[in-house]
Motif scaffolding. Structure first.
Motif, mmCIF file in Angstrom:
data_model
loop_
_atom_site.group_PDB
_atom_site.id
_atom_site.type_symbol
_atom_site.label_atom_id
_atom_site.label_comp_id
_atom_site.label_asym_id
_atom_site.label_seq_id
_atom_site.Cartn_x
_atom_site.Cartn_y
_atom_site.Cartn_z
ATOM 1 N N PHE A 199 0.687 -1.031 0.028
ATOM 2 C CA PHE A 199 -0.032 -0.083 0.400
ATOM 3 C C PHE A 199 1.144 1.045 0.386
ATOM 4 O O PHE A 199 0.360 2.067 -0.615
ATOM 5 C CB PHE A 199 -0.951 -0.091 1.424
ATOM 6 C CG PHE A 199 -1.840 1.221 0.986
ATOM 7 C CD1 PHE A 199 -3.096 1.568 0.770
ATOM 8 C CD2 PHE A 199 -1.272 2.324 2.171
ATOM 9 C CE1 PHE A 199 -3.961 2.624 0.354
ATOM 10 C CE2 PHE A 199 -2.150 3.299 2.088
ATOM 11 C CZ PHE A 199 -2.786 3.415 1.698
ATOM 12 N N MET A 200 1.892 1.830 0.421
ATOM 13 C CA MET A 200 2.921 2.644 0.644
ATOM 14 C C MET A 200 3.247 2.715 -0.097
ATOM 15 O O MET A 200 3.939 3.678 -1.031
ATOM 16 C CB MET A 200 3.986 2.251 1.997
ATOM 17 C CG MET A 200 3.532 2.117 2.900
ATOM 18 S SD MET A 200 4.628 1.100 4.482
ATOM 19 C CE MET A 200 5.848 2.982 3.966
ATOM 20 N N ALA A 201 4.208 1.778 -1.573
ATOM 21 C CA ALA A 201 4.564 1.106 -2.356
ATOM 22 C C ALA A 201 4.026 2.560 -3.341
ATOM 23 O O ALA A 201 3.782 3.836 -4.540
ATOM 24 C CB ALA A 201 5.184 0.707 -3.201
ATOM 25 N N LYS A 202 2.242 1.873 -3.499
ATOM 26 C CA LYS A 202 0.957 2.008 -4.437
ATOM 27 C C LYS A 202 0.978 3.739 -4.066
ATOM 28 O O LYS A 202 0.928 4.697 -5.298
ATOM 29 C CB LYS A 202 -0.089 1.345 -4.599
ATOM 30 C CG LYS A 202 0.171 0.502 -4.928
ATOM 31 C CD LYS A 202 -1.190 -0.671 -4.551
ATOM 32 C CE LYS A 202 -0.960 -2.159 -5.066
ATOM 33 N NZ LYS A 202 -1.856 -2.906 -4.520
ATOM 34 N N ALA A 203 0.848 4.245 -2.802
ATOM 35 C CA ALA A 203 0.532 5.559 -1.788
ATOM 36 C C ALA A 203 1.506 6.207 -2.823
ATOM 37 O O ALA A 203 1.279 7.789 -3.211
ATOM 38 C CB ALA A 203 0.486 5.573 -1.148
ATOM 39 N N ALA A 204 2.480 6.152 -3.065
ATOM 40 C CA ALA A 204 4.011 7.037 -2.886
ATOM 41 C C ALA A 204 4.546 7.252 -4.246
ATOM 42 O O ALA A 204 4.322 9.155 -4.947
ATOM 43 C CB ALA A 204 5.255 6.403 -2.213
ATOM 44 N N VAL A 205 4.062 5.990 -5.407
ATOM 45 C CA VAL A 205 3.777 6.447 -5.945
ATOM 46 C C VAL A 205 3.047 7.557 -7.048
ATOM 47 O O VAL A 205 3.075 7.974 -8.296
ATOM 48 C CB VAL A 205 4.298 5.113 -7.364
ATOM 49 C CG1 VAL A 205 4.328 5.117 -8.978
ATOM 50 C CG2 VAL A 205 5.175 4.428 -6.843
ATOM 51 N N ALA A 206 1.699 7.132 -6.742
ATOM 52 C CA ALA A 206 0.758 7.703 -7.255
ATOM 53 C C ALA A 206 0.433 9.402 -6.687
ATOM 54 O O ALA A 206 -0.021 9.956 -7.859
ATOM 55 C CB ALA A 206 -0.535 7.433 -6.240
ATOM 56 N N THR A 207 1.343 9.733 -5.570
ATOM 57 C CA THR A 207 1.194 11.075 -4.925
ATOM 58 C C THR A 207 2.334 11.797 -5.762
ATOM 59 O O THR A 207 1.984 13.180 -5.865
ATOM 60 C CB THR A 207 1.321 10.889 -3.484
ATOM 61 O OG1 THR A 207 2.979 10.603 -3.055
ATOM 62 C CG2 THR A 207 0.379 10.634 -2.564
ATOM 63 N N PHE A 208 3.342 10.976 -6.034
ATOM 64 C CA PHE A 208 4.323 11.622 -6.817
ATOM 65 C C PHE A 208 3.760 11.869 -8.625
ATOM 66 O O PHE A 208 4.128 13.457 -9.394
ATOM 67 C CB PHE A 208 5.904 10.229 -6.679
ATOM 68 C CG PHE A 208 7.029 10.619 -7.874
ATOM 69 C CD1 PHE A 208 7.822 11.541 -7.482
ATOM 70 C CD2 PHE A 208 7.035 10.549 -9.053
ATOM 71 C CE1 PHE A 208 8.751 11.924 -7.797
ATOM 72 C CE2 PHE A 208 8.015 10.947 -9.816
ATOM 73 C CZ PHE A 208 8.911 12.131 -9.343
ATOM 74 N N VAL A 209 3.350 11.220 -9.259
ATOM 75 C CA VAL A 209 2.633 11.251 -10.035
ATOM 76 C C VAL A 209 1.551 12.193 -10.556
ATOM 77 O O VAL A 209 1.502 13.630 -10.721
ATOM 78 C CB VAL A 209 2.300 9.934 -11.090
ATOM 79 C CG1 VAL A 209 1.835 10.143 -12.343
ATOM 80 C CG2 VAL A 209 3.661 9.128 -11.300
ATOM 81 N N LEU A 210 0.856 12.317 -9.413
ATOM 82 C CA LEU A 210 -0.428 12.753 -9.704
ATOM 83 C C LEU A 210 -0.647 13.978 -8.876
ATOM 84 O O LEU A 210 -0.659 15.924 -9.040
ATOM 85 C CB LEU A 210 -1.406 11.959 -8.652
ATOM 86 C CG LEU A 210 -2.046 10.771 -9.658
ATOM 87 C CD1 LEU A 210 -3.282 10.381 -9.230
ATOM 88 C CD2 LEU A 210 -2.353 11.009 -11.105
ATOM 89 N N ILE A 211 0.497 14.711 -7.647
ATOM 90 C CA ILE A 211 0.928 15.395 -6.821
ATOM 91 C C ILE A 211 1.972 16.285 -7.447
ATOM 92 O O ILE A 211 2.239 17.475 -7.759
ATOM 93 C CB ILE A 211 0.166 15.360 -5.486
ATOM 94 C CG1 ILE A 211 -0.381 14.158 -5.096
ATOM 95 C CG2 ILE A 211 0.440 16.345 -4.336
ATOM 96 C CD1 ILE A 211 -1.938 14.981 -5.493
ATOM 97 N N PHE A 212 3.537 15.843 -7.653
ATOM 98 C CA PHE A 212 4.431 16.541 -6.958
ATOM 99 C C PHE A 212 4.495 16.528 -8.905
ATOM 100 O O PHE A 212 5.723 17.736 -9.407
ATOM 101 C CB PHE A 212 5.811 15.425 -7.189
ATOM 102 C CG PHE A 212 6.977 16.251 -7.549
ATOM 103 C CD1 PHE A 212 7.520 17.337 -6.532
ATOM 104 C CD2 PHE A 212 7.619 15.326 -7.968
ATOM 105 C CE1 PHE A 212 8.643 17.801 -7.230
ATOM 106 C CE2 PHE A 212 8.771 15.945 -8.749
ATOM 107 C CZ PHE A 212 9.865 16.825 -7.334
ATOM 108 N N ILE A 213 4.972 16.655 -9.683
ATOM 109 C CA ILE A 213 4.938 16.797 -11.343
ATOM 110 C C ILE A 213 4.199 17.769 -11.354
ATOM 111 O O ILE A 213 4.647 18.798 -11.980
ATOM 112 C CB ILE A 213 4.413 15.642 -12.053
ATOM 113 C CG1 ILE A 213 5.814 14.403 -11.979
ATOM 114 C CG2 ILE A 213 4.764 16.047 -14.226
ATOM 115 C CD1 ILE A 213 5.049 13.147 -12.928
#
Length: 301
Positions: A199-213
C-alpha cells in the motif's frame, strides 16, 4: 531383501518430497522479502526524488533559488527531527516486536506517544520560526553576506536577502513544513511496522505522479520563486500524510477489534501453525506408527 529395497525406495521418495517442500517454502520467503524490499525502495525513491528534482530545477533558474533552498534544508534537522530520530528508531525496532507478539494495545499506546511527541516538536518549531524567522534566515545565510562586498555580486545579494522572494519568505513556510514532515515520518514508520509495504508503494508512486509533477511544473513555469519550489518539494509528503494517516487509522481500529491485517502472517503465534514440511513429517511419523502397530499386532495377540 524386497522389504528392505521397498523401504529404501520409500525413504528416497520421502527425502525428495522434503527437499521439494523446503525449496518451495524457501522460494516463497525469498519472493516475499524481495517484493517487500522493492516496495520500500519505491517509497524511498518517491520521497527523495521530489527533493532532488526540485533542487535541480530551482538551481537551473539561478543560484539565488538554489541557495535559499539549501539554507532551509540545512536548518531542517536542528528544529525538531534531530530530537525525535532516536524515538523513531526505538519505535521501528520495538514496535515491530510488539506487533509480532500480538500485544496490539501496547503498540497503539507507544505509537500514540511518538505521534504526540512529533506534534509537540512540530508546534515548537512553528512557534520558534514564526518569532525568529528573519534572524534564522540570516544565520543560515551568513555565508552569502560576502556577496554584499563585491560589486559584481551585489545583485545576487539582493536576490537572496531583499525583495518579496527573500530568504526570510521561504522560512515562513519552514515551521509548518517541519511539523508536517514529523507527522509524515510517524505515519510512515507506523505502516512499516504493520507490514503494509504494498500500500505504501502504491500511495507513494501515485502522489509523486499526480501531485508532485503538476506542482513542480507550476512552480517552474507559473510562479518561479524559491517559496513555490519549497512547497512543491514537500507537497507530495503532505498528501501522503492524509493517505498514510487514514490507512493507519484503519489498522489501529482493526487491531482493537481483533481483525486481521497485513501484520497477521507475521504474528509469532502463526509460527506454531504447521507448515507444509511439518505436515509431511507428521504424516511420515504416523505411517511409521501404523506399520509398527501392524507388525507387532499378531505377535501380541
Amino acid at each position: 531383501q524386497r522389504v528392505e529395497a521397498k523401504q529404501q525406495q520409500q525413504q528416497q521418495l520421502d527425502a525428495e518430497g522434503e527437499n521439494e517442500v523446503v525449496a518451495s517454502e524457501s522460494s516463497s520467503i525469498i519472493k516475499t522479502v524481495l517484493m517487500n524490499g522493492f516496495s520500500l525502495m519505491l517509497v524511498d525513491l518517491a520521497v527523495q526524488l521530489s527533493i532532488t528534482i526540485t533542487i535541480y530545477v530551482a538551481g537551473s533558474q539561478g543560484f539565488a533559488n538554489l541557495y535559499k533552498l539549501s539554507a532551509v534544508q540545512a536548518a531542517y534537522w536542528n528544529f525538531g527531527p534531530a530530537y525525535v530520530v532516536g524515538s523513531m528508531l526505538i519505535l521501528k525496532v520495538i514496535g515491530a516486536q510488539i506487533v509480532a507478539s500480538g500485544q496490539f494495545k501496547h503498540f497503539i499506546g507507544f505509537y500514540v506517544y511518538i505521534c504526540t511527541l512529533c506534534v509537540v516538536m512540530g508546534i515548537s518549531a512553528v512557534v520558534v520560526v514564526s518569532l525568529l524567522k528573519e534572524a534564522i534566515a540570516y544565520e543560515y545565510g551568513v555565508s552569502a553576506c560576502i556577496f554584499a562586498s563585491l560589486d559584481d555580486c551585489a545583485g545576487l545579494y539582493k536576490d537572496i536577502f531583499k525583495g518579496s522572494d527573500a530568504m526570510k519568505s521561504v522560512f515562513e513556510a519552514f515551521g509548518p513544513t517541519v511539523m508536517l514532515q514529523l507527522i509524515f515520518e510517524a505515519s510512515r514508520v507506523g505502516l512499516n511496522i504493520c507490514y503494509d509495504f504494498a500500500f505504501m508503494a502504491k500511495a507513494a508512486v501515485a502522489t509523486f505522479v499526480l501531485i508532485f509533477i503538476p506542482a513542480i511544473l507550476v512552480a517552474r513555469f507559473a510562479v518561479n520563486t524559491a517559496l513555490s519550489y519549497y512547497v512543491a518539494m514537500y507537497i507530495p509528503h503532505f498528501c501522503m500524510i492524509i493517505v498514510f494517516g487514514l490507512r493507519m487509522r484503519q489498522h489501529i481500529l482493526a487491531m482493537l477489534n481483533g481483525e486481521e491485517g497485513p501484520w497477521t502472517p507475521h504474528l509469532k503465534d502463526n509460527s506454531r501453525k504447521p507448515t507444509a514440511l511439518q505436515n509431511l513429517l507428521d504424516e511420515k511419523h504416523e505411517n511409521k506408527s501404523i506399520e509398527q502397530k501392524s507388525s507387532t499386532g499378531p505377535a501380541g495377540s
